[in-house]
Scaffold this active site. Structure first.
Site, PDB file in Angstrom:
ATOM      1  CD  GLU A 292      -3.113  -0.888   2.107  1.00  0.00           C
ATOM      2  OE1 GLU A 292      -3.710   0.195   2.036  1.00  0.00           O
ATOM      3  OE2 GLU A 292      -3.420  -1.795   2.877  1.00  0.00           O
ATOM      4  CG  ASP A 293      -0.881   4.199   0.956  1.00  0.00           C
ATOM      5  OD1 ASP A 293      -1.663   3.643   0.181  1.00  0.00           O
ATOM      6  OD2 ASP A 293      -1.247   4.773   2.002  1.00  0.00           O
TER       7      ASP A 293
ATOM      8  CB  CYS B 281      -7.079   2.934  -1.111  1.00  0.00           C
ATOM      9  SG  CYS B 281      -5.737   3.453  -0.032  1.00  0.00           S
TER      10      CYS B 281
END
Length: 618
Positions: A40-41, A80
């Site tokens: 993530e990210d 997201c």
């Protein structure tokens, strides 16, 4: 007749045998397994595999030795839910109504289209997701065999081919929501070297620490990735499994996640290609692939590898295929609402050039968003801006944006030098403008209507609504495109559009005027009339906003009055965004919302509450 009956029976028997064999694994391994590992990210800028200032990721690098490193892989959305909605559908989010983070209303899947794992299940695959979904669409019941934090490929039938997604959250933005105590407990000397900071960031100790700690989280993510790859090896599956590693969108250093800059969209992608399936791929193992690939393409690619026909209603195309004569060099991006913060930005990158179109350029990048500003580095950046301690490039984050931006990414990887007004790049600018315009009209892009209107009028069937309103959207695009031209050329045209019967033509004419700012003050009288008498509340608000931008009058009381009169929390959120923009911009206006005057459905909305808490604390 008798022979035909016998043949028919044999055909039915053959089909039953094939279904049995596929479901029980006897011939299933003729199809590859496919694993997605997502972190993530994080954009590609923080890994030594891509950037000399990045941290080493030995397990991901080892994966690349038996596969491919993609140098131009992109999320289409920099956050997201929008990125994942694109991934799971193989469709552009602004076409299907999934472009807002996070959803205020889930939208249905388009007619004749399912989320792509559905088609894998229909073909006999076991589909498992561990564990994040975060889709802005109604999922339906047949997408995953299992989707939870306990989901695993190990739960399939013996020998059954599988598609498995595993999400790692150790690099998520929330990891950077630390306070001074974290810096005391984990000193910078124990972290990876921070490397060079982006030139548009303050060059401070806090930004260095934030980047170093983020690199440390990426190193930990790589360790966890290594454990999963080792498990696949131990289970004897790697030789039959395509393994994709990629970031789910850009990184979380300030100005990355939530923005259409390269640090928000350009992700790492490494794919392990099993030796037995290498003939299905046009690239040789160990290659660094220069083709552009986007999240919209990932689902179609998985279906293609699995031997499943790609539905014609998907927007993406397979990028792992046997013959690749015309590799892609274009990617598109979109940014709309992020929690309580609104914007409307689109981008296209073609080759080394990147074009960004700001449809609401008065919404400066640094407009307050509660979740972003939980990060100390964001807070410091804003404090330095307010105290006048930033250079021109660092200040830009808190100032109105140009309508158009053009960058040469090879020379200017952090998009500092806008070439849009440089005569030497006029031909390139026109080409990129057309590229983006053709794309958003072809969808068409639903964001030319405000979100609250889409929720009420379009989100029961967004795709059908878009097709029914293609001509209208083209008209709205033509209206806001007047902001690109010299004001004196388009002054009369804008005046006519302010009086158009279509309220959304008036809306976009007002947005164009606010983009021009004080230069458009000559239309003050017509705008003043709209601010008082337009039947559409948001048009009255946009008119007041323009009058404030031009310094004609203080718009805050009129905008507050509109806020008190709405019963729709979604419309209220857009009005509040305008209040914050007017309060935090260079205009010197202040606001004081009386919560008791708000309709209860508005006052109780979580996004509205965040805006009210921010305004109360100013």
């Amino acid at each position: 007749m008798f022979q035909r009956t016998i043949m028919d029976r044999w055909m039915v028997l053959f089909q039953l045998i094939m279904v049995f064999l596929i479901s029980h694994g006897s011939i299933a391994q003729e199809r590859p397994n496919i694993v997605w590992i997502t972190s993530e990210d994080n954009s590609k800028h923080y890994m030594k595999l891509y950037d000399s200032d990045g941290v080493e990721t030995p397990h991901i690098e080892q994966l690349s030795e038996t596969g491919l490193v993609f140098d131009h892989a992109f999320s289409n959305g920099p956050v997201c839910s929008v990125a994942r909605s694109t991934l799971i559908t193989g469709s552009y989010a602004p076409r299907i109504g999934a472009q807002y983070h996070r959803k205020m209303k889930t939208v249905p899947m388009p007619d004749d289209l399912e989320m792509f794992p559905f088609y894998l299940r229909e073909a006999g695959y076991y589909t498992a997701n561990n564990a994040k979904e975060d889709y802005n669409l109604d999922k339906g019941s047949k997408v995953w065999d299992e989707s939870s934090n306990k989901a695993s490929y190990t739960n399939r039938k013996e020998g059954q081919p599988f598609f498995y997604v595993h999400n790692f959250s150790v690099t998520h933005e929330g990891q950077l929501h630390f306070g001074p105590e974290k810096m005391e407990k984990i000193p910078v000397s124990t972290l990876p070297p921070s490397g060079n900071l982006q030139p548009n960031h303050p060059q401070t100790a806090l930004f260095e620490y934030t980047r170093a700690y983020y690199l440390d989280r990426i190193a930990e993510m790589d360790r966890q990735v290594g454990e999963l790859i080792d498990q696949l090896k131990e289970d004897g599956l790697l030789e039959n499994t395509f393994v994709f590693y990629f970031g789910d969108h850009g990184g979380v250093m300030p100005g990355s996640k939530g923005y259409l800059y390269e640090t928000g969209l350009h992700v790492p992608l490494v794919i392990h290609v099993p030796e037995k399936y290498k003939e299905r791929v046009s690239y040789k193992a160990g290659a660094r692939v220069q083709e552009f690939v986007s999240f919209v393409d990932f689902g179609p690619t998985v279906l293609h590898l699995a031997g499943v026909k790609v539905p014609r209603h998907m927007d993406g195309e397979p990028f792992l295929r046997k013959n690749n004569k015309f590799p892609n060099d274009v990617t598109y991006g979109y940014a709309d609402r992020f929690d309580e913060k609104y914007d409307f930005v689109r981008s296209v990158r073609k080759g080394k050039y990147k074009y960004i179109r700001n449809f609401h350029p008065f919404n400066f990048d640094g407009l307050w968003n509660d979740y972003r500003y939980k990060q100390m580095a964001y807070q410091e950046w804003l404090d330095l801006y307010r105290s006048g301690k930033l250079n021109q490039h660092q200040r830009r984050f808190f100032e109105a944006k140009p309508v158009e931006m053009l960058f040469d990414i090879e020379k200017d990887p952090y998009e500092i030098n806008n070439l849009a007004e440089d005569p030497a790049y006029e031909e390139q600018l026109l080409a990129m403008r057309k590229e983006l315009g053709d794309w958003l009209l072809s969808m068409p892009d639903l964001s030319f209507y405000p979100e609250y209107y889409l929720i009420e009028e379009a989100f029961d069937d967004p795709v059908a609504f878009g097709q029914d309103h293609k001509k209208d959207i083209k008209n709205y695009y033509a209206t806001i495109n007047l902001a690109i031209k010299d004001f004196h050329e388009v002054e009369k045209a804008l005046h006519r559009k302010l009086q158009d019967d279509d309220p959304w033509v008036r809306y976009w004419a007002l947005c164009a005027l606010s983009s021009f700012g004080k230069e458009a003050k000559t239309l003050e009288d017509a705008v003043n009339e709209i601010s008082k008498n337009d039947p559409i509340r948001i048009n009255r608000v946009r008119a007041s906003q323009f009058l404030g931008i031009c310094g004609v009058s203080n718009p805050m009381r009129d905008i507050e009055k509109a806020l008190y009169s709405t019963e729709d929390p979604h419309e209220a959120l857009l009005i509040l965004n305008i209040l914050v923009q007017m309060a935090d911009g260079p205009f010197g206006f202040s606001t004081s919302i009386e919560v008791a005057k708000l309709v209860p459905t508005v006052a109780e909305d979580s996004n509205v509450i965040r805006r009210l808490e921010y305004l109360k604390g100013k």
